[in-house]
Design a protein around this motif. Structure first.
Motif, short mmCIF file in Angstrom:
data_model
loop_
_atom_site.label_atom_id
_atom_site.label_comp_id
_atom_site.label_asym_id
_atom_site.label_seq_id
_atom_site.Cartn_x
_atom_site.Cartn_y
_atom_site.Cartn_z
N ALA A 238 0.85 -1.20 0.00
CA ALA A 238 0.00 0.00 0.00
C ALA A 238 0.89 1.25 0.00
CB ALA A 238 -0.92 -0.01 1.22
N ARG A 239 1.96 1.20 0.77
CA ARG A 239 2.87 2.35 0.82
C ARG A 239 3.59 2.54 -0.54
NH1 ARG A 239 5.50 6.22 4.35
NH2 ARG A 239 6.59 7.33 2.72
N LEU A 240 4.02 1.41 -1.14
CA LEU A 240 4.69 1.50 -2.45
C LEU A 240 3.74 2.08 -3.51
CD1 LEU A 240 6.60 -1.94 -2.53
CD2 LEU A 240 7.63 0.31 -2.30
N GLU A 241 2.48 1.64 -3.47
CA GLU A 241 1.48 2.13 -4.43
C GLU A 241 1.23 3.62 -4.22
OE1 GLU A 241 -0.61 0.28 -6.97
OE2 GLU A 241 1.36 -0.64 -6.83
N LYS A 242 1.10 4.02 -2.94
CA LYS A 242 0.84 5.42 -2.62
C LYS A 242 1.97 6.30 -3.17
CE LYS A 242 0.38 8.40 1.46
NZ LYS A 242 1.77 8.80 1.67
N GLU A 244 3.76 5.64 -5.70
CA GLU A 244 3.89 5.41 -7.15
C GLU A 244 5.27 4.87 -7.53
OE1 GLU A 244 2.61 9.03 -9.09
OE2 GLU A 244 0.52 8.50 -8.72
N VAL A 245 5.74 3.92 -6.73
CA VAL A 245 7.09 3.38 -6.97
C VAL A 245 7.16 2.65 -8.31
CG1 VAL A 245 8.81 1.75 -6.10
CG2 VAL A 245 7.65 3.28 -4.52
N LYS A 246 6.09 1.90 -8.66
CA LYS A 246 6.13 1.16 -9.93
C LYS A 246 6.24 2.13 -11.11
CE LYS A 246 3.52 -2.61 -10.46
NZ LYS A 246 2.19 -3.21 -10.58
N GLN A 247 5.40 3.18 -11.08
CA GLN A 247 5.46 4.18 -12.17
C GLN A 247 6.84 4.81 -12.25
OE1 GLN A 247 3.02 3.73 -9.99
NE2 GLN A 247 1.11 4.74 -10.54
N SER A 248 7.44 5.01 -11.09
CA SER A 248 8.76 5.63 -11.07
C SER A 248 9.82 4.71 -11.70
CB SER A 248 9.10 5.94 -9.60
OG SER A 248 10.31 6.58 -9.53
N ILE A 249 9.70 3.42 -11.44
CA ILE A 249 10.65 2.46 -12.03
C ILE A 249 10.47 2.42 -13.55
CG2 ILE A 249 11.29 0.01 -12.16
CD1 ILE A 249 10.58 -0.16 -9.15
#
Ligand SMILES: NC(=O)c1ccc[n+]([C@@H]2O[C@H](COP(=O)([O-])OP(=O)(O)OC[C@H]3O[C@@H](n4cnc5c(N)ncnc54)[C@H](OP(=O)(O)O)[C@@H]3O)[C@@H](O)[C@H]2O)c1
Length: 271
Positions: A238-242, A244-249
């Motif tokens: 939930a923290r990673l999604e908040k 936007e870690v995936k978008q950043s990668i």
């Protein structure tokens, strides 16, 4: 089959070690042109291969020439090689240097470009390969055998796709190390020793990658399987999604791809 390596650094050493270990070549069939005399002595001692500090007559015997110098050296290196080559297959592992530029610099058309990555140093690399139209099926098989000595290979229909491969798997080990660095920092903050955290972090990567490789399930399903509702993994994700870690990668990999294209343009103009 005689194989000549131009540049005897990290990548050449990994390939030579793999070829000899797997008995795909004999030491007598491998020659290395390496500018640094001390490295030549080391390569002779370690592998029993022929070495020279500059291109010479021996290169005319090469069936395959593997270009393994730094990209910025490649234009000058090709100019120095050109008078000594017969009609070998050329296999370049240099990042960013386009096959058409190599063809122009060398006056040769049978050129395969490969983009390996650093796990090749421990036989666990993965390489993208692309070939100019003059490359034969036998040439492709040969290039593939050489790169398979240090890991797996993926053929690409278009050389342009090597920029994406560079961004994904070429630079990829750095993204993995970056993630491991984050795990190490978290482990320290949570009171584990550096040694404990390193073992836990690395084995988690090795284990998760092995599971993803062995399982028929998509990675998203594997992720869901460790994510129980209201549990610890769910809190972390939930923290990673908040954030936007995936978008950043994904954006980071796009940036690497753009840079690969720019470097190709830059190096190609160098001669
Ligand atoms: N390492 C990787 O993981 C990796 C991954 C993908 C692609 N590649 C590509 O592989 C290529 C080699 O990388 P590397 O990491 O193996 O680099 P490296 O360790 O620096 O090896 C290059 C070697 O070539 C030597 N050299 C320089 N000029 C030369 C010349 N005119 N004639 C003969 N030898 C010469 C260098 O000597 P000096 O040190 O004295 O200059 C050095 O020993 C690069 O183009 C890189 O883009 C590497």
């Amino acid at each position: 089959m005689n194989i000549a390596f131009i540049g005897g650094g990290n990548m050449a050493t990994a390939l030579i070690g793999g070829l000899l270990d797997q008995q795909l070549a004999l030491p007598a069939d491998v020659q290395v042109v390496e500018i640094d005399g001390a490295r030549c002595v080391e390569l002779q001692r370690r592998f029993g291969v022929q070495t020279a500090t500059a291109p010479g007559a021996a290169l005319a015997a090469a069936d395959v020439v593997v270009l393994a110098v730094k990209p910025q050296q490649m234009g000058d290196v090709c100019a120095a090689l050109r008078p000594h080559l017969a009609q070998p297959l050329v296999l370049s592992v240099a990042a960013g240097i386009r096959a058409v530029d190599l063809a122009r610099w060398l006056g040769l058309e049978r050129i395969v470009r490969a983009m390996p990555n650093t796990p090749a140093l421990v036989g666990k690399g993965v390489s993208g390969l692309a070939a100019l139209p003059a490359v034969t099926a036998a040439d492709r098989a040969l290039a593939e055998r050489i790169l398979q000595a240090v890991g797996r290979v993926v053929w690409l229909a278009q050389e342009q796709q090597l920029d994406a491969v560079t961004a994904l798997s070429g630079s990829g080990p750095a993204y993995v190390f970056y993630f491991i660095e984050a795990l190490l920092e978290a482990g320290r903050e949570l009171g584990l020793t550096a040694e404990q955290t390193l073992t836990l972090a690395i084995e988690t990567f090795v284990g998760a990658a092995a599971l993803a490789a062995a399982s028929p399930e998509p990675v998203a399903t594997l992720r869901a399987q460790v994510t129980s509702k209201g549990g610890t993994t769910a809190a972390a994700l939930a923290r990673l999604e908040k954030d936007e870690v995936k978008q950043s990668i994904v954006a980071a990999i796009h940036a690497a791809c753009v840079r690969a294209q720019e470097l190709g343009d830059e190096f190609g103009r160098s001669k």
